[in-house]
Design an enzyme around this catalytic site. Structure first.
Site, PDB file in Angstrom:
ATOM      1  N   LYS A  39       8.482  83.407  19.422  1.00  0.00           N
ATOM      2  CA  LYS A  39       8.447  82.215  19.380  1.00  0.00           C
ATOM      3  C   LYS A  39       9.168  81.379  18.384  1.00  0.00           C
ATOM      4  O   LYS A  39       9.784  82.087  17.480  1.00  0.00           O
ATOM      5  CB  LYS A  39       6.695  81.696  19.191  1.00  0.00           C
ATOM      6  CG  LYS A  39       6.340  82.260  17.844  1.00  0.00           C
ATOM      7  CD  LYS A  39       4.855  82.443  17.654  1.00  0.00           C
ATOM      8  CE  LYS A  39       4.340  82.937  16.413  1.00  0.00           C
ATOM      9  NZ  LYS A  39       3.110  83.351  16.159  1.00  0.00           N
ATOM     10  N   ARG A 133      -9.199  79.541  15.958  1.00  0.00           N
ATOM     11  CA  ARG A 133      -8.043  78.827  16.452  1.00  0.00           C
ATOM     12  C   ARG A 133      -7.792  78.675  17.879  1.00  0.00           C
ATOM     13  O   ARG A 133      -8.591  77.884  18.375  1.00  0.00           O
ATOM     14  CB  ARG A 133      -6.577  79.421  15.688  1.00  0.00           C
ATOM     15  CG  ARG A 133      -5.569  78.708  15.412  1.00  0.00           C
ATOM     16  CD  ARG A 133      -4.708  79.316  14.635  1.00  0.00           C
ATOM     17  NE  ARG A 133      -4.117  80.654  15.386  1.00  0.00           N
ATOM     18  CZ  ARG A 133      -2.810  81.331  14.955  1.00  0.00           C
ATOM     19  NH1 ARG A 133      -2.382  81.050  13.943  1.00  0.00           N
ATOM     20  NH2 ARG A 133      -2.619  82.308  15.701  1.00  0.00           N
ATOM     21  N   TYR A 249      21.463  64.058  -8.078  1.00  0.00           N
ATOM     22  CA  TYR A 249      20.520  62.884  -7.993  1.00  0.00           C
ATOM     23  C   TYR A 249      19.545  63.127  -9.256  1.00  0.00           C
ATOM     24  O   TYR A 249      19.138  64.358  -9.651  1.00  0.00           O
ATOM     25  CB  TYR A 249      19.561  63.004  -6.873  1.00  0.00           C
ATOM     26  CG  TYR A 249      20.374  62.500  -5.432  1.00  0.00           C
ATOM     27  CD1 TYR A 249      21.025  61.427  -5.505  1.00  0.00           C
ATOM     28  CD2 TYR A 249      20.417  63.209  -4.609  1.00  0.00           C
ATOM     29  CE1 TYR A 249      21.555  61.027  -4.455  1.00  0.00           C
ATOM     30  CE2 TYR A 249      21.177  62.899  -3.315  1.00  0.00           C
ATOM     31  CZ  TYR A 249      21.802  61.697  -3.291  1.00  0.00           C
ATOM     32  OH  TYR A 249      22.428  61.182  -2.059  1.00  0.00           O
ATOM     33  N   MET A 296      20.623  66.789   0.552  1.00  0.00           N
ATOM     34  CA  MET A 296      20.512  66.939   2.060  1.00  0.00           C
ATOM     35  C   MET A 296      21.498  67.835   2.311  1.00  0.00           C
ATOM     36  O   MET A 296      21.286  68.939   3.127  1.00  0.00           O
ATOM     37  CB  MET A 296      20.598  65.675   2.634  1.00  0.00           C
ATOM     38  CG  MET A 296      20.150  65.614   4.014  1.00  0.00           C
ATOM     39  SD  MET A 296      20.405  64.288   5.105  1.00  0.00           S
ATOM     40  CE  MET A 296      19.337  63.306   4.407  1.00  0.00           C
TER      41      MET A 296
END
Ligand SMILES: *Cc1c(COP(=O)(O)O)cnc(C)c1O
Length: 344
Positions: A39, A133, A249, A296
């Site tokens: 998955k 779950r 930053y 980023m």
């Protein structure tokens, strides 16, 4: 179209380590076979890269969570080798399962009825032995809609297999009691950590995910599981800054003296989150500390230990998952699945 230039960040996948991890987990599963949780795009490492390697190693049972993940996996393995853990929510999901031949995992009475109304066929059945779950309650096994199912694999999932707690044995006992209550061809309980709990937990099929991709959820797996994913990135600029100059930053790092620094082509958009601040990159054995905040698309590093490096040279982010988890306070699962899609 014009050929794309080569990317400046790479996720190297060690195919041999991936195959060896599956073989080690298959051996540790004793008389049971090991399958594979594939998955979330093989936990972020890429279905197209990983599933053929797992198949080649001998894996024949594959688990995804979503229906959207089916086409990517059945491009590489036969559909009747794939099960969808979230099961059918809608008649369209059930029709898709019947058309493709993948098996839905039935997780509730509602899904059992829905699957029957769609015409049924082989399915897997998840029993909730305590994680609360997904899965039907043991008391619901007697329901006619459940008894009417053609159950291939009877499943349950451990909540705390990575810990030494009594809940593991409790879930094992609940699962064992359920086995005679419903006809099935095979039973499956253990995830990666569950395999390390011993042969009592293995049944017919184990379902490792994390450990295939280099995760070590329990000490018994250390030394048997190898790192699979190796992020690398190019220096896109190198420069010298003067004493007192700040980096990045919010100017959280200030150079105490003249420094040679490098800008690495990796950032939080690639899954290298700000919690990596304070860690280091490597060039060979040499440590190159991260300076200031992660941006980023960029991370700035100190090149003092490798002053000869210049634009276009490559550095590695140490991604041994147990160590990286400690460094960043992210889980080993998170470290894998957040890796972005700009890697080449
Ligand atoms: C994700 C998942 C697994 C694999 O678990 P790991 O801890 O990654 O080994 C096995 N079974 C089910 C039901 C899962 O959802």
């Amino acid at each position: 179209m014009t050929q794309l230039p080569l990317p400046s960040l790479l996720l190297i996948i060690d195919n041999q380590a991936l195959a060896d991890n599956w073989l080690a987990l298959d051996r540790m599963s004793g008389t049971a076979r090991a399958g594979a949780a594939v998955k979330a795009d093989c936990y972020g490492l890429g279905v197209d890269r990983c599933v053929p390697v797992l198949w080649q190693a001998g894996c024949r049972d594959f688990f995804v969570a979503h229906w959207s993940e089916v086409p990517g996996v059945i491009a590489h393995v036969p559909a009747n080798r794939v099960a969808v853990l979230h099961g059918p929510q809608t008649p369209e999901d059930a029709a898709f399962a019947r058309e493709t031949g993948v098996r839905p995992v039935i997780d509730s009475l509602r899904q059992a009825r829905l699957w029957g109304e769609a015409g049924g066929g082989p399915c897997d059945l998840m029993i909730d032995s305590g994680i609360n779950r997904l899965g039907i309650a043991p008391e619901e096994l007697a329901d006619p809609a459940v008894q009417a199912l053609d159950v291939h694999t009877l499943l349950s999932h451990l909540a705390c297999a990575d810990e030494d707690v009594s809940m593991n044995a409790r879930q094992l006992a609940v699962f064992r009691e359920c086995l005679p209550a419903i006809a099935h061809r095979q039973a499956s309980l253990a995830n990666s950590a569950g395999i390390a709990l011993g042969s009592d937990y293995a049944f017919d099929l184990t379902r490792p995910g994390l450990a295939l991709y280099g995760g070590v959820p329990r000490p018994e797996l250390a030394g048997r599981i190898a790192q699979v994913a190796f992020p690398k990135a190019a220096l896109i600029q190198t420069r010298t800054i003067g004493a007192g100059a700040s980096v990045g930053y919010n100017a959280t790092f200030t150079a105490p003296a003249d420094m040679r620094i490098g800008v690495v082509s990796l950032g939080y958009a690639d899954g290298i989150l700000r919690s990596w601040a304070g860690a280091h990159f490597l060039h060979g054995e040499r440590k190159l500390p991260i300076l200031g905040k992660v941006s980023m698309d960029m991370i700035v590093i100190d090149l003092a230990a490798a002053p000869e490096l210049s634009d276009g040279d490559w550095v590695e982010l140490p991604y041994h998952l147990p160590d990286a988890a400690q460094q960043t306070t992210l889980s080993q699962y998170e470290l894998l699945t957040i890796l972005g899609n700009r890697f080449g």
